[in-house]
Design an enzyme around this catalytic site. Structure first.
Site, PDB file in Angstrom:
ATOM      1  N   LYS A 163     -94.838 -63.613  -8.816  1.00  0.00           N
ATOM      2  CA  LYS A 163     -93.698 -64.437  -9.525  1.00  0.00           C
ATOM      3  C   LYS A 163     -92.820 -63.675 -10.380  1.00  0.00           C
ATOM      4  O   LYS A 163     -93.154 -62.379 -10.693  1.00  0.00           O
ATOM      5  CB  LYS A 163     -94.823 -65.001 -10.861  1.00  0.00           C
ATOM      6  N   SER A 243     -95.726 -73.187 -14.663  1.00  0.00           N
ATOM      7  CA  SER A 243     -94.417 -72.697 -14.347  1.00  0.00           C
ATOM      8  C   SER A 243     -94.524 -71.684 -13.287  1.00  0.00           C
ATOM      9  O   SER A 243     -93.450 -71.238 -12.767  1.00  0.00           O
ATOM     10  CB  SER A 243     -93.888 -71.631 -15.683  1.00  0.00           C
ATOM     11  N   SER A 267     -99.989 -72.927 -16.107  1.00  0.00           N
ATOM     12  CA  SER A 267     -99.005 -72.353 -15.368  1.00  0.00           C
ATOM     13  C   SER A 267     -99.508 -71.877 -14.056  1.00  0.00           C
ATOM     14  O   SER A 267     -98.710 -71.720 -13.019  1.00  0.00           O
ATOM     15  CB  SER A 267     -97.903 -71.441 -15.977  1.00  0.00           C
TER      16      SER A 267
END
Length: 549
Positions: A163, A243, A267
């Site tokens: 990420k 996220s 997330s």
């Protein structure tokens, strides 16, 4: 000249000239997305009503520049012939193919890169989940081929996606925000751990900007740098969750073997369940946060997002270890071989807490029934109310302190501003490009004015409220685990610091993936993985997204 079966690639195979590349990636040309935006304007979910899909600041051809040389001599025929060995295969199977000589780490890495270009350079199939590619990935894979041994960790030679709020010194760490486009920073602790075990950093994935702490009511998976992430189970139909949106979307589409996500409150759980993956939100403190763009030092944790439980166990083991620069990890033992224990898991005799309010969900009820049929003991409970007052303020107060600390520790000197006040003003200077959905959530950070004592008091109160929520069911019923859905109890678990693992449990009639989420007391990740493995082997609910097979 031989015509490629894939529209994005031109093949130049000249029998008399072996030095000519076999694969050339056509340039990406931005296209008119107005009809797509219009089509989604009436979506039943406001968060799916996009203002844009393509990033206004990122040239996708910069991504393809880092891919092109690495797959120049990897052809469409190579991709097709290796697909049965790689597509949707777990780490143990991939390693068995390597050991048998049917596959090399170089071929494995090139296959993933080719697949990324195949789908992501086509405007009809791209998912916008890749933000950058490591230009040295294939060379690293060649080194793995040369140096492999029988004592290697199972992650050795396996391509991994990060990420893009996790530092990797070969690529910028942007957190999706315009400000950090050139934030080339030293490796995060967990990245060092991954590479020490031989894992190959393939690239970075998109995310909800600032880990979903920028705008109010905006689409999950949007960032200024990455654009709008899309869900392979339904492009522009199903939410990606956030996220860690890009990590979920990319692994579901088989763009790498595994990916790292991060979670503050939902997330990892949200995008994992939205992409039919196994996602583990560990106890905060099991894995280091050092070198990760922060939201809340109280709650933040990285975690593995994978297609199977055993891959999750392997990946988790590679990232564990005590980090002297992250006090939360004090005393953590490195390299626990979770994967060796995971196959011992069983459902028989295990006591599961079943939330009565969730039993109206037909998928949840069906999976509870299946657990009972497999020997599990289901105890229904009425959930108590949790007082979340101050939860948002905790995130804001932490970020007001933690983000400047990260920038001062890692960001290059030329990246300014550094304070929250300055970043808010910076974004507002060009709101169309930098914050098309506004910065309502980020700007609220300025309202968080807590003393050290006041913030500590808030942390203690919320931790107690979270623990009380779960223990009201766990203690009197002697539960081993609580069963939830997707990220529906993510906030409770974040406050309590209870680990969670979500696993595919089926699909809605419209094809939307859903996850069954197991929740336990702190530092029981080994037990979570074992019970999830037993459930996975009995149900095998996950299926590939139809258009990415």
């Amino acid at each position: 000249m031989k015509k490629s079966p894939f529209p994005f690639i031109l093949l130049l195979i000249l029998a008399s000239c072996t030095s000519e590349p076999e694969t050339v990636i056509k340039p990406w040309v931005p296209y008119d997305q107005s009809s797509e935006i219009e089509a989604n304007s009436a979506h039943e979910s406001q968060r799916m009503r996009y203002k844009l899909i393509q990033s206004r600041i990122t040239d996708k051809n910069k991504i393809w520049k880092n891919v092109a040389d690495q797959i120049a001599y990897f052809s469409a025929e190579d991709y097709q012939s290796l697909s049965s060995l790689i597509l949707d295969q777990g780490i143990p199977t991939l390693q068995s193919h390597i050991q048998s000589g049917a596959l090399t780490y170089e071929q494995l890495t090139q296959w993933y890169l080719y697949r990324i270009a195949k789908y992501e350079n086509d405007s009809t199939s791209y998912l916008n989940n890749i933000i950058s590619i490591n230009p040295d990935a294939v060379e690293t894979a060649r080194q793995c081929d040369r140096n492999k041994s029988e004592s290697d960790h199972p992650l050795y030679g396996i391509p991994v996606l990060l990420k893009d709020n996790i530092n990797f010194e070969r690529l910028p760490t942007t957190a999706g925000t315009h400000l950090l486009q050139q934030n080339v920073a030293a490796d995060a602790f967990i990245v060092n751990r991954i590479q020490d075990k031989g894992g190959i950093i393939l690239g970075k994935t998109t995310l909800s900007e600032w880990a979903n702490f920028l705008c109010l009511g905006c689409p999950n998976g949007y960032s200024a740098v990455g654009g709008q992430t899309l869900n392979p189970y339904g492009r522009k139909v199903h939410d990606t969750g956030g996220s860690s949106s890009g990590s979920g979307s990319a692994i579901a589409a088989n763009y790498a073997a595994v990916a790292v996500g991060t979670e503050t409150s939902g997330s990892i759980l949200s995008p994992s369940s939205a992409s039919s993956l196994v996602g583990l939100k560990p106890t905060t403190g099991l894995l280091s946060r050092n070198g990760i763009v922060p939201l809340s030092s109280t709650l933040d944790t990285p975690g593995p997002m994978t297609k199977s439980v055993i891959d999750n166990a392997i990946f988790l083991s590679a990232m564990t270890g005590e980090d002297m620069d992250d006090p939360a990890t004090k005393g953590n033992r490195s390299g626990k071989a979770y994967w060796e224990e995971v196959t011992n898991g069983t459902l028989e005799g295990i006591r599961f807490g079943v939330n009565k309010s969730f039993m109206e969900d037909s998928l949840y009820q069906a999976n509870v029934d299946q657990i009972i049929a497999l020997g599990g003991i289901a105890i229904e409970f009425e959930p108590v109310e949790m007082d979340f007052e101050g939860f948002g303020e905790l995130l804001s107060a932490d970020m007001r302190r933690d983000l400047p600390d990260y920038l001062n520790s890692y960001a290059p000197a030329e990246i300014r501003p550094r304070s929250i006040e300055e970043i808010v003003a910076y974004n507002a200077d060009d709101s169309t490009v930098r914050i098309p959905y506004g910065q309502g959530r980020f700007a609220r950070i300025l309202e968080a004015n807590y003393s050290d004592e006041g913030l500590d008091s808030l942390r203690i109160r919320l931790r107690k409220a979270g623990k009380d929520f779960f223990e009201a069911a766990i203690t009197p019923n002697e539960l081993d685990f609580v069963l939830s859905i997707n990220n529906w109890n993510a906030g409770h678990a974040a406050a309590a610091n209870y680990p969670c693992l979500t696993i595919p449990m089926g699909y809605r009639e419209n094809g939307r993936p859903m996850g069954l989420t197991f929740i336990s007391r702190p530092y029981q990740e080994a037990e979570l993985l074992k019970v999830a493995y037993a459930f996975e082997q009995a149900t095998k609910a996950r299926v590939l997204p139809t258009k990415y097979q």
